[in-house]
Design a protein around this motif. Sequence first.
Motif, PDB file in Angstrom:
ATOM      1  N   ALA A 197       0.834  -1.205   0.000  1.00  0.00           N
ATOM      2  CA  ALA A 197       0.000   0.000   0.000  1.00  0.00           C
ATOM      3  C   ALA A 197       0.868   1.254   0.000  1.00  0.00           C
ATOM      4  O   ALA A 197       0.506   2.274  -0.597  1.00  0.00           O
ATOM      5  N   GLY A 198       2.024   1.193   0.663  1.00  0.00           N
ATOM      6  CA  GLY A 198       2.948   2.316   0.625  1.00  0.00           C
ATOM      7  C   GLY A 198       3.518   2.515  -0.762  1.00  0.00           C
ATOM      8  O   GLY A 198       3.677   3.651  -1.236  1.00  0.00           O
ATOM      9  N   THR A 199       3.822   1.414  -1.451  1.00  0.00           N
ATOM     10  CA  THR A 199       4.341   1.515  -2.809  1.00  0.00           C
ATOM     11  C   THR A 199       3.259   2.009  -3.757  1.00  0.00           C
ATOM     12  O   THR A 199       3.543   2.747  -4.714  1.00  0.00           O
ATOM     13  N   ALA A 200       2.009   1.640  -3.502  1.00  0.00           N
ATOM     14  CA  ALA A 200       0.904   2.146  -4.314  1.00  0.00           C
ATOM     15  C   ALA A 200       0.785   3.663  -4.187  1.00  0.00           C
ATOM     16  O   ALA A 200       0.356   4.343  -5.129  1.00  0.00           O
ATOM     17  N   ARG A 201       1.179   4.205  -3.033  1.00  0.00           N
ATOM     18  CA  ARG A 201       1.176   5.660  -2.858  1.00  0.00           C
ATOM     19  C   ARG A 201       2.207   6.315  -3.784  1.00  0.00           C
ATOM     20  O   ARG A 201       1.993   7.425  -4.286  1.00  0.00           O
ATOM     21  N   LEU A 202       3.340   5.641  -3.987  1.00  0.00           N
ATOM     22  CA  LEU A 202       4.330   6.161  -4.937  1.00  0.00           C
ATOM     23  C   LEU A 202       3.784   6.108  -6.362  1.00  0.00           C
ATOM     24  O   LEU A 202       4.007   7.027  -7.166  1.00  0.00           O
ATOM     25  N   ALA A 203       3.061   5.033  -6.678  1.00  0.00           N
ATOM     26  CA  ALA A 203       2.431   4.947  -7.999  1.00  0.00           C
ATOM     27  C   ALA A 203       1.390   6.052  -8.173  1.00  0.00           C
ATOM     28  O   ALA A 203       1.240   6.609  -9.266  1.00  0.00           O
ATOM     29  N   LEU A 204       0.692   6.380  -7.089  1.00  0.00           N
ATOM     30  CA  LEU A 204      -0.289   7.465  -7.145  1.00  0.00           C
ATOM     31  C   LEU A 204       0.381   8.805  -7.441  1.00  0.00           C
ATOM     32  O   LEU A 204      -0.123   9.626  -8.210  1.00  0.00           O
ATOM     33  N   LEU A 205       1.548   9.013  -6.837  1.00  0.00           N
ATOM     34  CA  LEU A 205       2.326  10.231  -7.110  1.00  0.00           C
ATOM     35  C   LEU A 205       2.675  10.312  -8.598  1.00  0.00           C
ATOM     36  O   LEU A 205       2.562  11.374  -9.227  1.00  0.00           O
ATOM     37  N   ALA A 206       3.117   9.192  -9.161  1.00  0.00           N
ATOM     38  CA  ALA A 206       3.448   9.160 -10.586  1.00  0.00           C
ATOM     39  C   ALA A 206       2.226   9.411 -11.456  1.00  0.00           C
ATOM     40  O   ALA A 206       2.303  10.116 -12.473  1.00  0.00           O
ATOM     41  N   ALA A 207       1.096   8.826 -11.060  1.00  0.00           N
ATOM     42  CA  ALA A 207      -0.138   9.000 -11.838  1.00  0.00           C
ATOM     43  C   ALA A 207      -0.565  10.466 -11.856  1.00  0.00           C
ATOM     44  O   ALA A 207      -1.033  10.984 -12.886  1.00  0.00           O
ATOM     45  N   ARG A 208      -0.390  11.130 -10.718  1.00  0.00           N
ATOM     46  CA  ARG A 208      -0.742  12.563 -10.683  1.00  0.00           C
ATOM     47  C   ARG A 208       0.211  13.378 -11.534  1.00  0.00           C
ATOM     48  O   ARG A 208      -0.191  14.318 -12.213  1.00  0.00           O
ATOM     49  N   THR A 209       1.490  13.018 -11.511  1.00  0.00           N
ATOM     50  CA  THR A 209       2.469  13.711 -12.349  1.00  0.00           C
ATOM     51  C   THR A 209       2.120  13.574 -13.817  1.00  0.00           C
ATOM     52  O   THR A 209       2.259  14.520 -14.600  1.00  0.00           O
ATOM     53  N   ALA A 210       1.641  12.382 -14.189  1.00  0.00           N
ATOM     54  CA  ALA A 210       1.272  12.125 -15.576  1.00  0.00           C
ATOM     55  C   ALA A 210      -0.162  12.500 -15.897  1.00  0.00           C
ATOM     56  O   ALA A 210      -0.657  12.209 -17.000  1.00  0.00           O
ATOM     57  N   SER A 211      -0.846  13.140 -14.928  1.00  0.00           N
ATOM     58  CA  SER A 211      -2.257  13.573 -15.100  1.00  0.00           C
ATOM     59  C   SER A 211      -3.176  12.406 -15.481  1.00  0.00           C
ATOM     60  O   SER A 211      -4.079  12.541 -16.302  1.00  0.00           O
ATOM     61  N   LEU A 212      -2.943  11.258 -14.827  1.00  0.00           N
ATOM     62  CA  LEU A 212      -3.767  10.084 -15.085  1.00  0.00           C
ATOM     63  C   LEU A 212      -4.802   9.862 -13.992  1.00  0.00           C
ATOM     64  O   LEU A 212      -5.661   8.983 -14.120  1.00  0.00           O
ATOM     65  N   ILE A 213      -4.732  10.663 -12.937  1.00  0.00           N
ATOM     66  CA  ILE A 213      -5.689  10.479 -11.847  1.00  0.00           C
ATOM     67  C   ILE A 213      -5.935  11.808 -11.162  1.00  0.00           C
ATOM     68  O   ILE A 213      -5.101  12.726 -11.281  1.00  0.00           O
TER      69      ILE A 213
END
Length: 431
Positions: free
Chosen positions: A415-431
Amino acid sequence: MTGGDRDSGNVTVGIDVGTSGVRAVAIDSANNEVAKADTPMAEAGPNPRDPNVWWTATSKSLHTLMQALDGHRVVAIAVDGTSGTLLPIDAKGAPLANALMYNDVVTTPEAIADIAAYAPETSAAHGPTSGLLKVMRLQDTEGTAKVIHQADWIAGRLCGRFDISDENNALKTGYDPIERCWPDWLDKTAARRAFLPDVVEPGSVTGEITHETAELFGIPRQAVIAAGTTDGCASFLATGAEAPGDAVTALGSTLVLKMLSDKPLFAPEYGLYSHRIGDRWLAGGASNSGGAVLAKYFSPEQMRDLSTQIDPYAPLGYDYYPLAQEGERFPINDPELQPRMEPRPLKDAQFLQALFEGVTAVEVLGYQRLKELGAPELKSLRTVGGGAQNPTWTAIRQRALPVPFLPPASNDAAAGTARLALLAARTASLI
């Protein structure tokens, strides 16, 4: 495996490649867990050093996860792995040998002398399980193009890039987190820089999922892969701690303290170094005190029963320093420190209380030591590990550490690693 609502909201996925298995967790944009899946490593194959066993377990967990939430919702994935686990690969990313695991010791005298001579005292490359020692051993494997970390290779299977790592996994391999580069002193050692991966910040977008992997798991082609982290950092991030002064105590067989700081802390005499997480630093220390001492005297069932007989608000004051054997590393650096667990009260419940109070005193001293070394004031505390489940011990700790005790958002490193993926998704404007 568990699943949540199969709605149309985008999610990100964290993959935790642990010692006993691979867990995958999906979270939504509010960090809520949507689904998770777990595959024991033994189900994937008999050799936990074989990278293909890691991938088989990862694939099984991802397939199960996608069945629970619909793969088209996934917009980003990140991976964490055991710190200091490395493997040699060829130019196409194929493993050339079994991995050297996080706890494998390298005893090559010349390599040890190299690091001792050239690495700064504060470098995390020191020590017999050093990632850099493993690079020196593995780089001579025939056909080697790169020596990379466990998390790097799993992420490479997802995006096709095997030449990139993150700042947390690279730390024990000699990476300088302050200058944010592979340091010049590496060139004085036998390690060959050409075999090291490029390093980026955890949560950075490193590429898009490959067509083959997207088809395999039913994930959209525009999904991105993000740089991950180590399992220890992922476990911290999973709790929701995010501001300087936020700390996490792990009450397992040992006592591990971690705190977010606004500046790096390095104290090699205490085994203390700092992982960079964005513009903050995760510092931590590990004591030899903890649950292993309790387990020498009481079973889990006995501890549960005896705890009901303890008044946590009436301290006994025995001044114990519980250790399973002589020697301590943090918050006291003394390899000859003797356990202090006498006199023993006549009643078992009182003895257990004295042990609880003793380990708690070590915890208090640990956070005081972190502050002495430059950490911020302790502002909040989350607790993970088996000891977190004992309300009597928690009450004793709350009396000794008068800060808010907050529930961890999750106990899953994934779940902590998913938070890093969420950061990337926001950077890429995917979420």
